[in-house]
Write an enzyme that holds these catalytic residues in place. Sequence first.
Site, PDB file in Angstrom:
ATOM      1  N   ASP A   1     -10.991   2.833   4.545  1.00 45.13           N
ATOM      2  CA  ASP A   1     -11.399   1.434   4.389  1.00 45.13           C
ATOM      3  C   ASP A   1     -12.916   1.266   4.333  1.00 45.13           C
ATOM      4  OD1 ASP A   1      -9.608  -0.634   4.047  1.00 45.13           O
ATOM      5  OD2 ASP A   1      -8.919  -0.541   6.114  1.00 45.13           O
TER       6      ASP A   1
ATOM      7  N   LYS B   1       0.846  -1.205   0.000  1.00 43.64           N
ATOM      8  CA  LYS B   1       0.000   0.000   0.000  1.00 43.64           C
ATOM      9  C   LYS B   1       0.881   1.255   0.000  1.00 43.64           C
ATOM     10  CE  LYS B   1      -3.769  -2.528   2.219  1.00 43.64           C
ATOM     11  NZ  LYS B   1      -4.545  -2.875   3.405  1.00 43.64           N
TER      12      LYS B   1
ATOM     13  N   GLN C   1      -4.579  -1.376   9.721  1.00 46.10           N
ATOM     14  CA  GLN C   1      -4.498  -2.724   9.155  1.00 46.10           C
ATOM     15  C   GLN C   1      -5.037  -3.753  10.142  1.00 46.10           C
ATOM     16  OE1 GLN C   1      -3.680  -3.315   6.009  1.00 46.10           O
ATOM     17  NE2 GLN C   1      -3.788  -5.519   6.109  1.00 46.10           N
TER      18      GLN C   1
HETATM   19  N1  GUN Z   1      -6.629  -6.896   6.391  1.00 51.16           N
HETATM   20  C1  GUN Z   1      -6.849  -7.640   5.286  1.00 51.16           C
HETATM   21  N2  GUN Z   1      -7.456  -6.901   4.335  1.00 51.16           N
HETATM   22  C2  GUN Z   1      -7.631  -5.666   4.856  1.00 51.16           C
HETATM   23  C3  GUN Z   1      -8.200  -4.460   4.357  1.00 51.16           C
HETATM   24  O1  GUN Z   1      -8.698  -4.368   3.229  1.00 51.16           O
HETATM   25  N3  GUN Z   1      -8.195  -3.410   5.215  1.00 51.16           N
HETATM   26  C4  GUN Z   1      -7.673  -3.499   6.461  1.00 51.16           C
HETATM   27  N4  GUN Z   1      -7.723  -2.404   7.239  1.00 51.16           N
HETATM   28  N5  GUN Z   1      -7.141  -4.591   6.957  1.00 51.16           N
HETATM   29  C5  GUN Z   1      -7.112  -5.665   6.146  1.00 51.16           C
END
Ligand code: GUN
Length: 291
Positions: free
Chosen positions: A120, A53, A97
Amino acid sequence: MSATIIDGKVMAAAVRDEVAARVSELTAAGIKPGLGAVLCGDNPGSATYVRSKGRLAQELGIHFDLRTPAADSSTADILGLVRDLNEDDSIDGILVQLPLPAQIDTDLVLDATRPDKDADGLHPFNFGRLAQGAPSPVVPCTPSGCMELLRRHHVPLRGARAVVVGRSALVGRPMAMLLLNADCTVTICHSRTSDLAGVCAEADILVAAIGRPGMITAAHVKPGACVIDVGINRVDGALRGDVDRASVEPVAGWLTPVPGGVGPMTVAMLMHNTVALCAARRGSGVPAGSH
Ligand code: GUN
C-alpha cells in the site's frame, strides 16, 4: 462543453494487462507473486474491497492469502499476523485493509509491515521516499491510480495548478506529493479551508477526496478543469462520489465517474505494487517496471 468522462474500467484493464505480462515473466522464472491481506472488523465496504482485490489477484495468477481476525482482536493479534506475513517468503505484498477497529493502533500496525513488502506504500519509509521526491517501487494505490488516469488521458501536468481537497494519509497527502513530483503547483484544502470554492475554482486539476457526497459543484470548478472524484459514499444503497456530477459535467474538461472511475484503478495499482515488490525482492533479472 461537456466533460470527457474518464473510464476507469478501461484504464484499469490496461494496467491489469501490463501486470499480467509481468506475472508471466516472473512465473517463467519460477516465481509466483503473493499478496497477503488482513481484514479485521465488520465494515461492509472493507469486505467488498478486499473481495475484489482477492478476485483480481487470483485472475492474474497472484497467490492471495487472506487473514480475517475477529473484530475484537488486539493490536498484538494484528501485529502477530503482520509478522507472519513479513516472514513468509511466498508473500511479496502485505495489505492491511483500513480502517481497523478503534481498539487497534493503526500506526503501529503500518510501521510493523516490512517496507519491502508494503503493497500500500503506507509505511513511513516508503511514504518518506515519496515526500522526498525519491524513486520508490510502491506508492499508495488510490493516488497512483489517479496519476495513471491523468497520464493516460494526457492531462497537462507540468506547471498546472492542482488542488487536492482532503488531507488523509491514504489519499490527500500522497496525492498532493505525486502532483508536486509531476511539477504541478499544489494546494491542499480541508474542512477548515476558508473560501473552499474560490480556491478550488483556480484549479486546472481538482481532486476531491473528502468523503462528503456531492459536495463539489460547478461553483468549485474552473471551466475545462480535470476533476478527479475519489469519493465512494453509500447513499440510500447507491454509490455516490464527492462530486455532484450533474452540476460539474457541463463545466469540467474531464471528469471521473463514480462508480467506474478511480475505484477500479485502486485495485489494479495494488496488483502493480505487489508485482513490483516481488520483482524487486525475488526477481533478479526480471525487470521491476516503473510507474
Ligand atoms: N481503505 C480504503 N482504501 C484503502 C486502500 O487503498 N488501502 C487500504 N489498506 N485500506 C483502504
